[in-house]
Design an enzyme around this catalytic site. Structure first.
Site, PDB file in Angstrom:
ATOM      1  N   ASP A  37      85.343  88.728  30.874  1.00 27.05           N
ATOM      2  CA  ASP A  37      86.596  89.359  31.305  1.00 27.05           C
ATOM      3  C   ASP A  37      87.107  90.158  30.109  1.00 27.05           C
ATOM      4  O   ASP A  37      87.624  89.605  29.142  1.00 27.05           O
ATOM      5  CB  ASP A  37      87.592  88.260  31.723  1.00 27.05           C
ATOM      6  CG  ASP A  37      88.978  88.821  32.002  1.00 27.05           C
ATOM      7  OD1 ASP A  37      89.209  90.010  31.736  1.00 27.05           O
ATOM      8  OD2 ASP A  37      89.840  88.041  32.469  1.00 27.05           O
TER       9      ASP A  37
ATOM     10  N   HIS B 119      92.629  83.926  32.387  1.00 23.55           N
ATOM     11  CA  HIS B 119      93.639  84.462  33.307  1.00 23.55           C
ATOM     12  C   HIS B 119      93.286  83.950  34.713  1.00 23.55           C
ATOM     13  O   HIS B 119      92.110  83.697  35.003  1.00 23.55           O
ATOM     14  CB  HIS B 119      93.539  85.993  33.252  1.00 23.55           C
ATOM     15  CG  HIS B 119      94.583  86.742  34.010  1.00 23.55           C
ATOM     16  ND1 HIS B 119      94.528  86.921  35.371  1.00 23.55           N
ATOM     17  CD2 HIS B 119      95.693  87.371  33.591  1.00 23.55           C
ATOM     18  CE1 HIS B 119      95.577  87.647  35.758  1.00 23.55           C
ATOM     19  NE2 HIS B 119      96.297  87.932  34.692  1.00 23.55           N
TER      20      HIS B 119
ATOM     21  N   GLN C  27      91.645  92.298  28.200  1.00 19.60           N
ATOM     22  CA  GLN C  27      92.503  92.380  27.011  1.00 19.60           C
ATOM     23  C   GLN C  27      91.758  92.881  25.784  1.00 19.60           C
ATOM     24  O   GLN C  27      92.365  93.069  24.728  1.00 19.60           O
ATOM     25  CB  GLN C  27      93.126  91.008  26.696  1.00 19.60           C
ATOM     26  CG  GLN C  27      94.114  90.529  27.732  1.00 19.60           C
ATOM     27  CD  GLN C  27      95.363  91.410  27.849  1.00 19.60           C
ATOM     28  OE1 GLN C  27      95.719  92.151  26.931  1.00 19.60           O
ATOM     29  NE2 GLN C  27      96.033  91.325  28.985  1.00 19.60           N
TER      30      GLN C  27
ATOM     31  N   LYS D 163      95.378  99.085  31.504  1.00 19.25           N
ATOM     32  CA  LYS D 163      95.752  98.511  30.196  1.00 19.25           C
ATOM     33  C   LYS D 163      95.249  99.399  29.058  1.00 19.25           C
ATOM     34  O   LYS D 163      95.475  99.123  27.890  1.00 19.25           O
ATOM     35  CB  LYS D 163      95.175  97.100  30.052  1.00 19.25           C
ATOM     36  CG  LYS D 163      95.788  96.109  31.057  1.00 19.25           C
ATOM     37  CD  LYS D 163      95.266  94.724  30.809  1.00 19.25           C
ATOM     38  CE  LYS D 163      95.467  93.792  31.982  1.00 19.25           C
ATOM     39  NZ  LYS D 163      96.850  93.347  32.189  1.00 19.25           N
TER      40      LYS D 163
ATOM     41  N   CYS E 111     100.091  84.341  33.819  1.00 20.80           N
ATOM     42  CA  CYS E 111      98.932  84.120  34.722  1.00 20.80           C
ATOM     43  C   CYS E 111      97.884  83.247  34.058  1.00 20.80           C
ATOM     44  O   CYS E 111      96.667  83.463  34.248  1.00 20.80           O
ATOM     45  CB  CYS E 111      98.305  85.438  35.174  1.00 20.80           C
ATOM     46  SG  CYS E 111      99.398  86.475  36.107  1.00 20.80           S
TER      47      CYS E 111
HETATM   48  C1  LIG Z   1      92.621  88.488  30.489  1.00 22.14           C
HETATM   49  C2  LIG Z   1      92.988  89.134  31.805  1.00 22.14           C
HETATM   50  N1  LIG Z   1      92.124  89.071  32.815  1.00 22.14           N
HETATM   51  C3  LIG Z   1      92.384  89.633  34.004  1.00 22.14           C
HETATM   52  C4  LIG Z   1      93.564  90.298  34.227  1.00 22.14           C
HETATM   53  C5  LIG Z   1      93.813  90.903  35.570  1.00 22.14           C
HETATM   54  O1  LIG Z   1      93.851  92.299  35.471  1.00 22.14           O
HETATM   55  P1  LIG Z   1      94.283  93.202  36.697  1.00 22.14           P
HETATM   56  O2  LIG Z   1      95.597  92.663  37.185  1.00 22.14           O
HETATM   57  O3  LIG Z   1      94.396  94.572  36.118  1.00 22.14           O
HETATM   58  O4  LIG Z   1      93.222  93.090  37.714  1.00 22.14           O
HETATM   59  C6  LIG Z   1      94.508  90.373  33.215  1.00 22.14           C
HETATM   60  C7  LIG Z   1      95.806  91.032  33.435  1.00 22.14           C
HETATM   61  O5  LIG Z   1      96.755  90.858  32.738  1.00 22.14           O
HETATM   62  C8  LIG Z   1      94.209  89.789  31.959  1.00 22.14           C
HETATM   63  O6  LIG Z   1      95.069  89.826  30.955  1.00 22.14           O
END
Ligand SMILES: Cc1ncc(COP(=O)(O)O)c(C=O)c1O
Length: 404
Positions: A196, A119, A199, A222, A362
């Site tokens: 990270d 992401h 998900q 989430k 993203c």
């Molecule tokens: C794999 C992953 N990393 C990071 C993020 C960023 O999360 P946040 O916008 O809650 O900070 C997301 C959000 O969709 C994501 O799917």
């Protein structure tokens, strides 16, 4: 087996939006009534700033905030709740690693390794840190299953690598990475592993000690908690090496005109008034998930994935992005319709109450490396049932007919 209708009745969004068929939980999940009530209860009867007052109300708010930290530590099996830093989400957690850890330890020509399915939140901070430190960003390219092959690891991981940062589960492919094995390999080269978990945490049992990752980042929103609360888990020996990149109230031991002594972590990395309401609602969301059972949630999602993959495979012109089976992915499938733009399909579907995402999610570098345009992503969670997927499949066929 989960009683989905009962679970669904715990989520007022569905009562207030009767036509809604929500397939966008990878973007954000809905909130059960108990979580919403917890926020309201905090502001109605417990509201005070934390760790600042010595009166009863402030002490109660502080206790609830500290208890939330312990609950998160228990949920991911951290050794100590001091290893849990509250942030506003995965993005802030990853930025905290980049600016408080990486910026301090990296030297010119050191390497940072990420995958092409990250992401943007797990890409941009590293690009920036590289610019500032002279380190080099290298990218592991995924295969058609959304996996990084052994060969690719061997080509890119070396003793020059100081940090590897990778998603536990891809937000586009849904592919679940074998973090335990990756940690073993990465540590053999003396690098640290940042995960990270945005998900993965809503869907999988996460045990950071068993995974043996060095950092684990995730967002509350989430996993049934409110927006604006997130977590960075960090091994305490790494927290010792980190310098705060945000300074202000609540993170100091003492301040004089000339000098400041920072507090111990976790407070050291939580400058300013924290999101107390978010933390205690996250505590409630964890209770709710544990009551239902993480294994049961996972089992339900695998069933849904099998059902959806089967249905999509029967519709001509639909191409599934990421050739991975139900067991190897979290609760999502990305796909596109040959010859029709994904935004058009999404727009058509939204008219019948279907909510699903279209675009690059993203993750532009991934779409570029796989030479793929915008995709549609259906993502589901504990409140979804097969009927939701049937509704998607029926309307997808109609959309394909409509656009010809
Ligand atoms: C794999 C992953 N990393 C990071 C993020 C960023 O999360 P946040 O916008 O809650 O900070 C997301 C959000 O969709 C994501 O799917």
């Amino acid at each position: 087996m989960l009683d989905i209708l009962k679970i669904k009745s715990n989520f007022p969004i569905f009562f207030n939006n009767k036509k809604l068929v929500y397939l966008d939980s990878a973007a954000t999940s809905h909130k059960p009534q108990v979580v919403i009530d917890r926020i309201s209860q905090f502001y109605s009867s417990e509201n005070a700033n934390v760790h600042r007052g010595i009166y009863d109300l402030s002490e109660r708010a502080s206790e609830a905030y500290d208890a939330a930290r312990k609950k998160v530590a228990m949920f991911i099996n951290a050794k100590n709740s001091r290893e849990i830093i509250f942030t506003k989400g995965t993005t802030e957690s990853l930025n905290l690693v980049a600016y408080s850890y990486a910026s301090n330890v990296l030297k010119k020509n050191d390497e940072i390794l990420v995958s092409d399915f990250e992401h943007h939140s797990n890409f941009l901070p590293w690009q920036d840190v590289c610019k500032k430190t002279g380190a080099i960003l290298r990218v592991l390219e995924s295969d058609k299953f959304g996996r990084i092959t052994k060969n690719e690891w061997q080509k890119k991981l070396s003793t020059k690598t100081k940090i590897v940062s990778i998603a536990h589960a891809s937000n586009v492919f849904g592919t679940i990475s074998n973090i335990k094995k990756i940690a073993e390999t990465v540590h053999q080269f003396g690098a640290v592993l940042v995960v990270d978990g945005a998900q993965a945490i809503p869907h999988l049992k996460v045990d950071v000690q068993d995974l043996n990752c060095d950092f684990y980042a995730f967002s509350g929103h989430k996993m049934l908690a409110p927006m604006g609360i997130g977590v960075l888990y960090a091994k305490d020996k790494l927290l010792d090496l980190m310098q705060p990149y945000q300074l202000g109230g609540g993170m100091i031991e003492s301040v004089s005109m000339k000098e400041t002594l920072f507090a111990q972590y976790p407070e050291k990395f939580e400058a300013g008034t924290p999101n107390v309401e978010g933390a205690i609602a996250l505590d409630k969301a964890i209770d709710y998930l544990l009551d239902i059972g993480m294994d049961e949630i996972r089992e339900h999602e695998i069933e849904l994935s099998k059902y959806l993959l089967d249905g999509l495979n029967k519709i001509s012109r639909i191409k599934i992005f990421g050739e991975i089976g139900a067991e190897g992915r979290t609760g999502l499938v990305s796909f596109y319709v040959e010859g029709v733009h994904s935004h058009d399909i999404s727009d058509y579907l939204s008219k019948s109450g279907l909510a699903l995402r279209s675009g690059f999610h993203c993750a532009m570098p991934l779409h570029q490396s796989h030479r793929c345009g915008a995709t549609l992503r259906a993502s589901y969670y504990l409140y979804n049932q097969k009927e939701d997927l049937d509704f998607l499949l029926i309307n997808l066929k109609k959309a394909i007919n409509y656009y010809g």
